[in-house]
Design a protein around this motif. Structure first.
Motif, PDB file in Angstrom:
ATOM      1  N   THR A 422      50.433  42.014   4.886  1.00 33.54           N
ATOM      2  CA  THR A 422      50.763  43.433   4.758  1.00 33.54           C
ATOM      3  C   THR A 422      51.643  43.682   3.537  1.00 33.54           C
ATOM      4  O   THR A 422      51.425  44.638   2.783  1.00 33.54           O
ATOM      5  CB  THR A 422      51.469  43.930   6.026  1.00 33.54           C
ATOM      6  OG1 THR A 422      50.618  43.741   7.152  1.00 33.54           O
ATOM      7  CG2 THR A 422      51.825  45.406   5.906  1.00 33.54           C
ATOM      8  N   ILE A 423      52.640  42.839   3.331  1.00 39.06           N
ATOM      9  CA  ILE A 423      53.521  42.996   2.177  1.00 39.06           C
ATOM     10  C   ILE A 423      52.736  42.830   0.877  1.00 39.06           C
ATOM     11  O   ILE A 423      52.932  43.582  -0.087  1.00 39.06           O
ATOM     12  CB  ILE A 423      54.687  41.996   2.258  1.00 39.06           C
ATOM     13  CG1 ILE A 423      55.621  42.379   3.400  1.00 39.06           C
ATOM     14  CG2 ILE A 423      55.448  41.938   0.944  1.00 39.06           C
ATOM     15  CD1 ILE A 423      56.739  41.415   3.619  1.00 39.06           C
ATOM     16  N   ARG A 424      51.842  41.863   0.867  1.00 38.39           N
ATOM     17  CA  ARG A 424      51.014  41.664  -0.330  1.00 38.39           C
ATOM     18  C   ARG A 424      50.150  42.893  -0.586  1.00 38.39           C
ATOM     19  O   ARG A 424      50.007  43.342  -1.739  1.00 38.39           O
ATOM     20  CB  ARG A 424      50.140  40.424  -0.147  1.00 38.39           C
ATOM     21  CG  ARG A 424      49.259  40.077  -1.353  1.00 38.39           C
ATOM     22  CD  ARG A 424      48.565  38.748  -1.121  1.00 38.39           C
ATOM     23  NE  ARG A 424      47.717  38.391  -2.241  1.00 38.39           N
ATOM     24  CZ  ARG A 424      46.438  38.729  -2.365  1.00 38.39           C
ATOM     25  NH1 ARG A 424      45.858  39.450  -1.388  1.00 38.39           N
ATOM     26  NH2 ARG A 424      45.731  38.365  -3.409  1.00 38.39           N
ATOM     27  N   ALA A 425      49.582  43.458   0.470  1.00 40.41           N
ATOM     28  CA  ALA A 425      48.755  44.661   0.316  1.00 40.41           C
ATOM     29  C   ALA A 425      49.591  45.836  -0.180  1.00 40.41           C
ATOM     30  O   ALA A 425      49.133  46.621  -1.030  1.00 40.41           O
ATOM     31  CB  ALA A 425      48.088  45.001   1.644  1.00 40.41           C
ATOM     32  N   MET A 426      50.812  45.980   0.332  1.00 47.71           N
ATOM     33  CA  MET A 426      51.696  47.050  -0.122  1.00 47.71           C
ATOM     34  C   MET A 426      52.040  46.883  -1.597  1.00 47.71           C
ATOM     35  O   MET A 426      52.102  47.870  -2.350  1.00 47.71           O
ATOM     36  CB  MET A 426      52.966  47.071   0.729  1.00 47.71           C
ATOM     37  CG  MET A 426      52.737  47.468   2.179  1.00 47.71           C
ATOM     38  SD  MET A 426      54.211  47.235   3.214  1.00 47.71           S
ATOM     39  CE  MET A 426      55.326  48.429   2.485  1.00 47.71           C
ATOM     40  N   ALA A 427      52.290  45.642  -2.011  1.00 38.77           N
ATOM     41  CA  ALA A 427      52.620  45.390  -3.411  1.00 38.77           C
ATOM     42  C   ALA A 427      51.428  45.690  -4.317  1.00 38.77           C
ATOM     43  O   ALA A 427      51.589  46.270  -5.403  1.00 38.77           O
ATOM     44  CB  ALA A 427      53.076  43.945  -3.587  1.00 38.77           C
ATOM     45  N   ARG A 428      50.234  45.298  -3.891  1.00 41.00           N
ATOM     46  CA  ARG A 428      49.040  45.562  -4.698  1.00 41.00           C
ATOM     47  C   ARG A 428      48.774  47.058  -4.794  1.00 41.00           C
ATOM     48  O   ARG A 428      48.385  47.577  -5.853  1.00 41.00           O
ATOM     49  CB  ARG A 428      47.827  44.848  -4.099  1.00 41.00           C
ATOM     50  CG  ARG A 428      47.860  43.329  -4.260  1.00 41.00           C
ATOM     51  CD  ARG A 428      46.623  42.689  -3.658  1.00 41.00           C
ATOM     52  NE  ARG A 428      45.435  43.088  -4.383  1.00 41.00           N
ATOM     53  CZ  ARG A 428      44.958  42.461  -5.459  1.00 41.00           C
ATOM     54  NH1 ARG A 428      45.596  41.401  -5.943  1.00 41.00           N
ATOM     55  NH2 ARG A 428      43.854  42.868  -6.054  1.00 41.00           N
ATOM     56  N   LYS A 429      48.982  47.781  -3.706  1.00 42.25           N
ATOM     57  CA  LYS A 429      48.778  49.224  -3.717  1.00 42.25           C
ATOM     58  C   LYS A 429      49.767  49.904  -4.644  1.00 42.25           C
ATOM     59  O   LYS A 429      49.433  50.890  -5.325  1.00 42.25           O
ATOM     60  CB  LYS A 429      48.912  49.780  -2.301  1.00 42.25           C
ATOM     61  CG  LYS A 429      48.678  51.281  -2.206  1.00 42.25           C
ATOM     62  CD  LYS A 429      48.818  51.767  -0.769  1.00 42.25           C
ATOM     63  CE  LYS A 429      48.619  53.282  -0.691  1.00 42.25           C
ATOM     64  NZ  LYS A 429      48.785  53.790   0.690  1.00 42.25           N
ATOM     65  N   ALA A 430      50.999  49.392  -4.688  1.00 44.22           N
ATOM     66  CA  ALA A 430      52.030  50.004  -5.523  1.00 44.22           C
ATOM     67  C   ALA A 430      51.750  49.855  -7.008  1.00 44.22           C
ATOM     68  O   ALA A 430      52.337  50.572  -7.824  1.00 44.22           O
ATOM     69  CB  ALA A 430      53.393  49.388  -5.194  1.00 44.22           C
TER      70      ALA A 430
END
Length: 467
Positions: A422-430
């Motif tokens: 989830t954190i990786r996905a949030m970082a990629r989205k940002a």
């Protein structure tokens, strides 16, 4: 075949290993969030608010997992270790209760304002809520470490009819190892959070994020880590001296010293052999262990044989300590090298960014290694000199503990994977998201494209004119 006692130990170790990951981040991350918010309030720079908005989401996710895993862990005092509360419940019960009353309620009261109140309450009230949550996380660490330190170095009590009774709460809370353990843990949390933020920021930059926010958080956290790491090394030395005085068997296991000796070497590598009570393939620096621990090159360190058979298992303690120190030194080099590049070149090179990214969860590794040294190093005692782990263990069927242990492992593995994913996905989205923030006025929205702030403002003005 594993018996009930060993399965109970493995289950508790699994639970506490999973749980400690999240408070270790959040204790210091909340103070970082307060810093981001104060910077926004004092400078008016919207980038600080974008930084805050991104990281408060990760804080909320981390907080939720910490609370859930902490609740399940506390149940094990009754299910797997009933002898613990029967013997020392007069100490452990109130300290855990104080943690709930003074810390958890404080966090719960202000958490909603912190997460959802930015546009619903005045800015100073929102900042105050963040401060209260940060204080709550720190107070929580205070009470938990007070209990854990008392279990390591118990004072302020007497035993009547086989049960521990408190004679001085001051001595119970401020026991000999508590100040060192609390400071060491708070600094560990600071380093864990700094490298966590820096690593994710480096990941965003390597994914092509050219916005100001990740560069700002990367620089800020590396500078903080560059100051905290030497402080942690200094505090670790003081903690070691305290441990030598009050838990010499733990120090003997850490240093791999089997026979009492003066001028003990600092072993960089060795393979401890408990059966033969010796070390194989030893590589060490003469006299350095005595110099570090006693500040005397010929200082005496007691050997494990003086505590036989009630000394801790040597291998896990010996290697856990060296892993913790190795990661700590890598943190120091990474932080200092990163700061050097920032001040010399105003940015990090691709290789340094990759290094910082690899250090994202380095704090977890160091914390777990240090925690294992602390907990395994007091064995066979659960409460030093008062209660052994064997005496406190449950007598339920091994199958029952085996089923719950298996479920814990599977669920925690899935949750940990989901958390990191989830954190990786949030970082990629940002990386590509166009951020916006609500102004204090309820009907006014200001858009910010961090790639080109001026263009965003022009577009907004055009939109207003068309309206």
């Amino acid at each position: 075949m594993l018996d009930t006692f060993m399965l109970s130990r493995l289950q508790f170790a699994t639970n506490i290993s999973f749980h400690i990951l999240f408070p270790t981040i959040n204790i210091a991350l909340c103070w970082l969030l307060l810093f981001f918010k104060v910077k926004h309030d004092t400078t008016g720079d919207p980038v600080w608010m974008r930084v805050y908005r991104f990281w408060v989401k990760i804080f909320a996710l981390t907080f939720a997992l910490g609370v859930v895993s902490g609740i399940t862990m506390s149940f094990q005092f009754g299910t797997n270790w009933p002898g613990f509360m029967e013997k020392v419940g007069n100490v452990a019960g109130p300290l855990l209760g104080y943690e709930v009353l003074t810390a958890f309620f404080l966090e719960a009261t202000f958490l909603g304002i912190m997460l959802f109140g930015k546009n619903k309450v005045p800015s100073n009230v929102h900042t105050f809520a963040i401060l209260m949550v940060a204080i709550g996380t720190t107070i929580s660490a205070f009470w938990i470490l007070a209990l854990n330190s008392w279990m390591q170095t118990p004072t302020g009590h007497e035993i009547r009819d086989g049960v521990v009774h408190v004679t001085s709460w001051w001595d119970v809370i401020f026991n000999p190892s508590f100040p060192y353990r609390l400071t060491h843990m708070l600094l560990a949390s600071g380093l864990t959070a700094c490298f966590f933020v820096a690593g994710i920021s480096a990941y965003r930059i390597r994914q092509g994020d050219q916005k100001k926010a990740p560069r700002l958080t990367l620089k800020t956290t590396l500078i903080i880590a560059a100051f905290l790491t030497p402080l942690q090394i200094f505090m670790g030395d003081l903690h070691g001296l305290n441990t030598l005085e009050h838990q010499p068997a733990k120090i003997a296991a850490i240093e791999g010293v089997w026979e009492t000796e003066k001028g003990a070497p600092l072993l960089l590598f060795a393979i401890p052999d408990s059966e033969e009570q010796t070390n194989h393939l030893s590589l060490g620096i003469p006299n350095l262990a005595s110099l570090i621990l006693t500040h005397d090159i010929n200082g005496e360190i007691k050997g494990l044989n003086e505590f036989a058979p009630a000394h801790p298992p040597v291998g896990p303690v010996f290697w856990g300590f060296r892993i913790m120190v190795a990661v700590g030194m890598l943190m120091l080099l990474t932080a200092w090298w990163g700061c050097y590049q920032f001040f010399k070149h105003q940015q990090l090179g691709s290789k340094t960014l990759r290094l910082v990214e690899c250090m994202t969860f380095s704090g977890w590794v160091a914390t777990l290694a240090g925690w294992y040294v602390t907990e395994i190093g007091r064995q066979p005692w659960l409460v030093t000199g008062i209660l052994t782990a064997q005496e406190a263990a449950t007598s339920v069927a091994v199958e029952n503990v085996g089923i719950s242990f298996t479920l814990f492992v599977l669920i925690y593995a899935a949750l940990l994977w989901a958390y990191i994913h989830t954190i990786r996905a949030m970082a990629r989205k940002a990386v590509n998201v166009e951020e916006y923030e609500q102004d204090s006025s309820p009907n006014k929205t200001t858009f910010h494209n961090e790639m080109d702030t001026n263009t965003a403002v022009d577009n907004h003005i055009t939109t207003l004119k068309k309206g």
